[in-house]
Design a protein around this motif. Structure first.
Motif, PDB file in Angstrom:
ATOM      1  N   ALA A 157       0.835  -1.209   0.000  1.00  0.00           N
ATOM      2  CA  ALA A 157       0.000   0.000   0.000  1.00  0.00           C
ATOM      3  C   ALA A 157       0.867   1.256   0.000  1.00  0.00           C
ATOM      4  O   ALA A 157       0.568   2.233  -0.697  1.00  0.00           O
ATOM      5  CB  ALA A 157      -0.933  -0.003   1.205  1.00  0.00           C
ATOM      6  N   GLY A 158       1.962   1.233   0.753  1.00  0.00           N
ATOM      7  CA  GLY A 158       2.862   2.391   0.792  1.00  0.00           C
ATOM      8  C   GLY A 158       3.512   2.652  -0.548  1.00  0.00           C
ATOM      9  O   GLY A 158       3.601   3.792  -1.003  1.00  0.00           O
ATOM     10  N   ARG A 159       3.987   1.575  -1.196  1.00  0.00           N
ATOM     11  CA  ARG A 159       4.606   1.740  -2.518  1.00  0.00           C
ATOM     12  C   ARG A 159       3.593   2.263  -3.536  1.00  0.00           C
ATOM     13  O   ARG A 159       3.911   3.097  -4.378  1.00  0.00           O
ATOM     14  CB  ARG A 159       5.211   0.419  -2.986  1.00  0.00           C
ATOM     15  N   GLN A 160       2.380   1.771  -3.442  1.00  0.00           N
ATOM     16  CA  GLN A 160       1.337   2.216  -4.369  1.00  0.00           C
ATOM     17  C   GLN A 160       1.024   3.697  -4.145  1.00  0.00           C
ATOM     18  O   GLN A 160       0.865   4.466  -5.094  1.00  0.00           O
ATOM     19  CB  GLN A 160       0.069   1.383  -4.182  1.00  0.00           C
ATOM     20  N   GLN A 161       0.983   4.091  -2.884  1.00  0.00           N
ATOM     21  CA  GLN A 161       0.710   5.497  -2.574  1.00  0.00           C
ATOM     22  C   GLN A 161       1.835   6.395  -3.094  1.00  0.00           C
ATOM     23  O   GLN A 161       1.575   7.451  -3.673  1.00  0.00           O
ATOM     24  CB  GLN A 161       0.557   5.676  -1.064  1.00  0.00           C
ATOM     25  N   VAL A 162       3.078   5.977  -2.929  1.00  0.00           N
ATOM     26  CA  VAL A 162       4.214   6.755  -3.432  1.00  0.00           C
ATOM     27  C   VAL A 162       4.137   6.867  -4.951  1.00  0.00           C
ATOM     28  O   VAL A 162       4.382   7.929  -5.527  1.00  0.00           O
ATOM     29  CB  VAL A 162       5.553   6.112  -2.995  1.00  0.00           C
ATOM     30  N   SER A 163       3.767   5.776  -5.599  1.00  0.00           N
ATOM     31  CA  SER A 163       3.637   5.789  -7.057  1.00  0.00           C
ATOM     32  C   SER A 163       2.559   6.779  -7.493  1.00  0.00           C
ATOM     33  O   SER A 163       2.753   7.541  -8.441  1.00  0.00           O
ATOM     34  CB  SER A 163       3.285   4.385  -7.552  1.00  0.00           C
ATOM     35  N   GLU A 164       1.438   6.784  -6.797  1.00  0.00           N
ATOM     36  CA  GLU A 164       0.357   7.720  -7.134  1.00  0.00           C
ATOM     37  C   GLU A 164       0.786   9.166  -6.926  1.00  0.00           C
ATOM     38  O   GLU A 164       0.463  10.043  -7.731  1.00  0.00           O
ATOM     39  CB  GLU A 164      -0.883   7.402  -6.291  1.00  0.00           C
TER      40      GLU A 164
END
Length: 147
Positions: A39-46
């Motif tokens: 979830a953290g990596r996805q948030q950073v990507s967004e």
């Protein structure tokens, strides 16, 4: 002895249950850890995608504004050239007709305006040349100091 055996058996079962409970808890923690990481990596990507879109929008706005400023400057320069042409034609026509004192004053005013425009342009050009020379001096001084 039977009671002791049952007690020992109960303790083994309790120990096994505690071990199973600990394994389940460890597994749950690991699952949560993996999920939170994803979830953290996805948030950073967004956030990165959003930042890129903002940068693209800012670049587009800057490009449009620079274009508008260039067109505005060009229009002002063309208007100034047209005024100078009209002034030159006016003074030329007045000279041909035989200028009286009022016409002479108008020619002087026009000449002053032309001189003012020319001197302003020459002054800006001179300042630009001085800046270039100063930059070259600074570069040379930096180069010498780095040796």
């Amino acid at each position: 002895q039977k009671e002791i055996a049952e007690s020992a058996s109960d303790q083994q079962i309790e120990g096994a249950d505690q071990q199973d409970e600990q394994q389940r808890e460890d597994a749950a923690v690991k699952i949560q850890k993996v999920h939170r990481g994803k979830a953290g990596r996805q948030q950073v990507s967004e956030v990165r995608v959003l930042q890129e879109k903002k940068n693209e929008a800012a670049t587009k706005i800057q490009s449009l504004e620079r274009g508008r400023q260039c067109r505005q400057q060009l229009a002002a320069e063309q208007e100034e050239q047209q005024q100078q042409k009209e002034i030159a034609e006016s003074t030329s026509n007045q000279h041909i007709k035989g200028a009286d004192q009022q016409d002479e004053q108008q020619r002087e005013d026009a000449a002053v305006k032309i001189q003012k425009v020319h001197r302003g342009k020459a002054g800006r050009q001179q300042v630009s040349e001085v800046r270039v020379l100063q930059e070259k001096k600074n570069e040379a001084a930096t180069k010498i100091q780095s040796l």
